[in-house]
Enzyme design. Structure first.
Site, short mmCIF file in Angstrom:
data_model
loop_
_atom_site.label_atom_id
_atom_site.label_comp_id
_atom_site.label_asym_id
_atom_site.label_seq_id
_atom_site.Cartn_x
_atom_site.Cartn_y
_atom_site.Cartn_z
N ARG A 17 55.88 30.74 20.01
CA ARG A 17 56.51 30.37 21.29
C ARG A 17 55.53 29.98 22.38
O ARG A 17 55.91 29.48 23.43
CB ARG A 17 57.40 31.53 21.77
CG ARG A 17 58.74 31.56 21.06
CD ARG A 17 59.51 32.80 21.39
NE ARG A 17 58.96 33.97 20.72
CZ ARG A 17 59.33 35.22 20.98
NH1 ARG A 17 60.21 35.47 21.92
NH2 ARG A 17 58.80 36.22 20.30
N GLY A 82 55.23 40.90 8.09
CA GLY A 82 55.82 41.97 8.90
C GLY A 82 54.80 42.97 9.40
O GLY A 82 53.68 43.05 8.92
N GLY A 105 48.17 43.13 19.91
CA GLY A 105 47.16 42.26 20.52
C GLY A 105 47.67 41.50 21.73
O GLY A 105 46.88 40.94 22.50
N GLU A 158 66.11 47.28 14.04
CA GLU A 158 65.79 46.01 14.69
C GLU A 158 67.07 45.36 15.22
O GLU A 158 68.15 45.52 14.62
CB GLU A 158 65.10 45.08 13.69
CG GLU A 158 63.70 45.51 13.34
CD GLU A 158 62.83 45.69 14.57
OE1 GLU A 158 62.60 44.72 15.29
OE2 GLU A 158 62.39 46.83 14.82
N ARG A 337 25.82 22.44 41.05
CA ARG A 337 25.99 22.39 39.59
C ARG A 337 24.97 23.26 38.87
O ARG A 337 24.07 23.82 39.50
CB ARG A 337 25.94 20.93 39.16
CG ARG A 337 27.14 20.13 39.72
CD ARG A 337 26.98 18.65 39.50
NE ARG A 337 26.72 18.36 38.11
CZ ARG A 337 26.07 17.28 37.67
NH1 ARG A 337 25.62 16.38 38.53
NH2 ARG A 337 25.87 17.09 36.38
N ASN A 390 17.06 10.39 39.41
CA ASN A 390 16.43 11.22 38.37
C ASN A 390 16.69 10.69 36.96
O ASN A 390 16.10 11.17 36.02
CB ASN A 390 16.93 12.67 38.47
CG ASN A 390 18.45 12.77 38.31
OD1 ASN A 390 19.18 11.87 38.71
ND2 ASN A 390 18.89 13.86 37.70
N ALA A 427 12.87 6.76 57.27
CA ALA A 427 14.26 6.48 56.90
C ALA A 427 14.35 5.18 56.13
O ALA A 427 13.64 4.22 56.42
CB ALA A 427 15.12 6.42 58.16
C1 UD1 Z 1 58.34 44.56 16.90
C2 UD1 Z 1 59.11 45.80 16.44
C3 UD1 Z 1 60.25 46.06 17.42
C4 UD1 Z 1 59.72 46.19 18.83
C5 UD1 Z 1 58.90 44.96 19.20
C6 UD1 Z 1 58.21 45.20 20.54
C7 UD1 Z 1 58.96 45.82 14.02
C8 UD1 Z 1 59.67 45.56 12.75
N1 UD1 Z 1 59.63 45.57 15.14
O1 UD1 Z 1 59.23 43.47 16.76
O2 UD1 Z 1 60.94 47.25 17.04
O3 UD1 Z 1 60.79 46.36 19.73
O4 UD1 Z 1 57.87 44.73 18.22
O5 UD1 Z 1 57.61 44.02 20.97
O6 UD1 Z 1 57.84 46.26 14.00
N2 UD1 Z 1 52.11 41.01 13.53
C9 UD1 Z 1 51.14 40.88 12.58
N3 UD1 Z 1 51.50 40.59 11.30
C10 UD1 Z 1 52.79 40.43 10.93
C11 UD1 Z 1 53.78 40.57 11.93
C12 UD1 Z 1 53.42 40.87 13.21
O7 UD1 Z 1 49.95 41.01 12.86
O8 UD1 Z 1 53.03 40.18 9.75
C13 UD1 Z 1 51.72 41.32 14.90
C14 UD1 Z 1 52.08 40.22 15.87
O9 UD1 Z 1 51.03 39.30 16.00
C15 UD1 Z 1 52.33 41.00 17.14
C16 UD1 Z 1 52.85 42.35 16.67
O10 UD1 Z 1 52.44 42.46 15.32
O11 UD1 Z 1 51.13 41.22 17.85
C17 UD1 Z 1 54.36 42.47 16.80
O12 UD1 Z 1 54.96 41.53 15.94
P1 UD1 Z 1 56.29 40.75 16.31
O13 UD1 Z 1 56.61 39.78 15.26
O14 UD1 Z 1 56.19 40.25 17.71
O15 UD1 Z 1 57.35 41.94 16.25
P2 UD1 Z 1 58.81 41.91 16.81
O16 UD1 Z 1 59.68 41.20 15.85
O17 UD1 Z 1 58.80 41.45 18.20
CA CA Z 2 57.17 40.55 19.71
#
Ligand code: UD1
Ligand code: CA
Length: 472
Positions: A17, A82, A105, A158, A337, A390, A427
């Site tokens: 996004r 996930g 992050g 979720e 600069r 220069n 000058a």
């Molecule tokens: C997750 C939580 C949700 C919570 C929400 C808060 C789960 C299943 N759901 O949902 O309950 O309310 O965060 O913001 O955990 N990431 C990875 N690898 C992956 C997937 C995600 O590193 O395979 C990292 C993403 O970069 C991000 C964080 O994990 O920094 C959260 O992932 P995101 O996909 O945003 O989770 P949500 O679906 O928002």
């Molecule tokens: Ca999220």
């Protein structure tokens, strides 16, 4: 308190996004990449190890983190399957630690105090897991945290998988957890992908802990900014505004005056001394340092600059890797600069540009001047419209202007060239050869005056003639 804890920072996602070429966690807030915030939080908490789970654009993320945390470890999540899968990727890197502090992050606002509250809740209840929750006005999209009346966490569902009754719950998961490591990996080995997104949900460990008779605890966070994640650029701007507000107020508390803190941009790497005054629209970026008593006027934009005590920067100057000495005066509308070094009590006036140039104590270039690859001694005066030539189209060459030299207006100095001590350049001169100390250099065609020429041929005469012709 956290020596036996491994911080695991989830940063493998793409951040679709954001609609960006740049990975989401490298987008910046007040000059600092998003992922640096949890890394710094982990350092502040003094955790045993910090592990960043990387995937999308992993090299760039790793490189950025290494700059501030050379001891950080990286775990590679090959495919983003996930949040549970992401934590699984950190299994080896967290070996030997008792607990995991799981952070995102893309959540820059979390405080050490709140993490300490998670720790306290685990101790108070002898719980293996604490999940940080909050209660937004609109919980759409978040996982709902279902608890019993004692605050024990039963499970997290979720949004996409929730029933209408479950969706009515407003307490949601922030994605921050403090949890027993053995429990995490034991539970994750049993978590499947039987859900609407076909992902390994980290959140499923909450139900498994409850079923095992050792339920986790939900800890609520009142300040939503602490748990706010960045998903798009609008949220990035909102979080930036809040951090800017907090940072500026902390600076004012420490003795900095700001005419309008909402329109003053001071990045997190900048250092300001006491009694610094910042007018409206100032931007200080990178590693800029500003000494005590400095005034920086409206619209000044400085990056990686060093401004020493007592200096004044007048409106609308741009400074980049420039060093301004004590009590120097710069601007308005000056451009300093990289490689500019201004000595004490020097003056750079309006429409002056400097690059790789040093000015000794008390020297002045007050108007409309370009100084490039130039070394100016002390107490030299550089007149309006002076230009160091220069660059010859191939290489850069140096100009030396010695102590107390006086350069007249509209002078070109064709480098390489040395202007000696206490010499004077008339000058309009184009200096092509070195000027000895104490000499006068002039190069101009002799002036010729033609007596009465204007009375016979000048514009006044011509105008009167035309009028007469028209009148006839
Ligand atoms: C997750 C939580 C949700 C919570 C929400 C808060 C789960 C299943 N759901 O949902 O309950 O309310 O965060 O913001 O955990 N990431 C990875 N690898 C992956 C997937 C995600 O590193 O395979 C990292 C993403 O970069 C991000 C964080 O994990 O920094 C959260 O992932 P995101 O996909 O945003 O989770 P949500 O679906 O928002
Ligand atoms: Ca999220």
């Amino acid at each position: 308190m956290f020596k036996n804890t491994a911080a695991v920072i989830l940063a493998a996602g793409k951040g679709t996004r954001m609609r960006s070429e740049r990975p989401k966690v490298l987008h910046e807030v007040l000059g600092q990449p998003l992922v640096h915030f949890p890394v710094q939080l982990a350092a502040e908490l003094d955790v045993g190890v910090t592990v960043i789970v990387v995937g999308h654009a992993k090299e760039a993320v790793e490189q950025s983190v290494r700059r501030i945390a050379p001891n950080a470890r990286f775990a590679h999540q090959v495919q983003q399957r996930g949040t549970g899968d992401a934590v699984n990727a950190a299994r080896e890197a967290t070996e030997g630690f008792d607990r995991l502090l799981i952070l995102s992050g893309d959540v820059p606002g979390l405080s050490a105090l709140t993490v300490e509250r998670l720790h306290q809740a685990c101790s108070d209840r002898n719980a293996p897991l604490a999940v940080l929750t909050f209660t937004p006005d609109d919980p759409t999209g978040y996982g709902r945290v279902l608890t019993d009346s004692s605050g024990a966490a039963l499970r997290i569902v979720e949004h996409k998988d929730a029933s209408p009754e479950e969706r009515a719950v407003r307490v949601v998961n922030s994605g921050v957890y403090l949890v027993n490591r053995a429990l995490v990996y034991d539970a994750l080995s049993r978590v499947g992908t039987d859900n609407s997104q076909g992902e390994v949900y980290l959140t499923d460990i909450v139900a498994l802990a409850h079923e095992a008779g050792t339920p986790g605890v939900a800890v609520n966070c009142e300040d939503h900014f602490e748990v706010a994640g960045v998903n798009d650029r609008s949220q990035l701007a909102q979080i930036t505004a809040r951090l800017q507000h907090d940072h500026n107020h902390a600076l004012m508390t420490s003795g900095v005056t700001m005419h309008d803190p909402s329109r003053t941009w001071v990045e997190l790497g900048v250092q300001l001394g006491q009694d610094v005054t910042l007018h409206t629209g100032v931007a200080l970026r990178g590693n800029t340092t500003v000494g005590a008593g400095v005034t920086i006027s409206a619209g000044v934009d400085a990056t990686d600059a060093r401004i020493e005590a007592g200096a004044t920067i007048l409106p609308y100057c741009v400074l980049n890797q420039a060093h301004v000495g004590p009590n120097a005066k710069v601007g308005p509308f000056a451009h300093l600069r990289p490689g500019t070094v201004l000595g004490p009590e020097t003056k750079i006036g309006n429409f002056v540009e400097t690059k790789k140039t040093t000015l000794g104590k008390g020297s002045k270039a007050s108007h409309l001047t370009y100084l490039g690859d130039c070394e100016v001694g002390e107490a030299a005066n550089i007149g309006a419209g002076t230009i160091t030539c220069n660059y010859d189209g191939v290489g850069k060459h140096k100009t030396v202007i010695s102590d107390r030299a006086f350069i007249g207006s509209n002078t070109e100095l064709v480098a390489p060239v040395v202007v000696g001590e206490e010499s004077v350049v008339g000058a309009g001169t184009t200096v092509t050869r070195d000027v000895p100390a104490g000499a006068l250099a002039v190069s101009r065609a002799d002036q010729k005056n033609i007596e009465n020429w204007a009375y016979k041929h000048g514009p006044v005469v011509r105008k009167t003639r035309t009028q007469k012709t028209q009148g006839e």
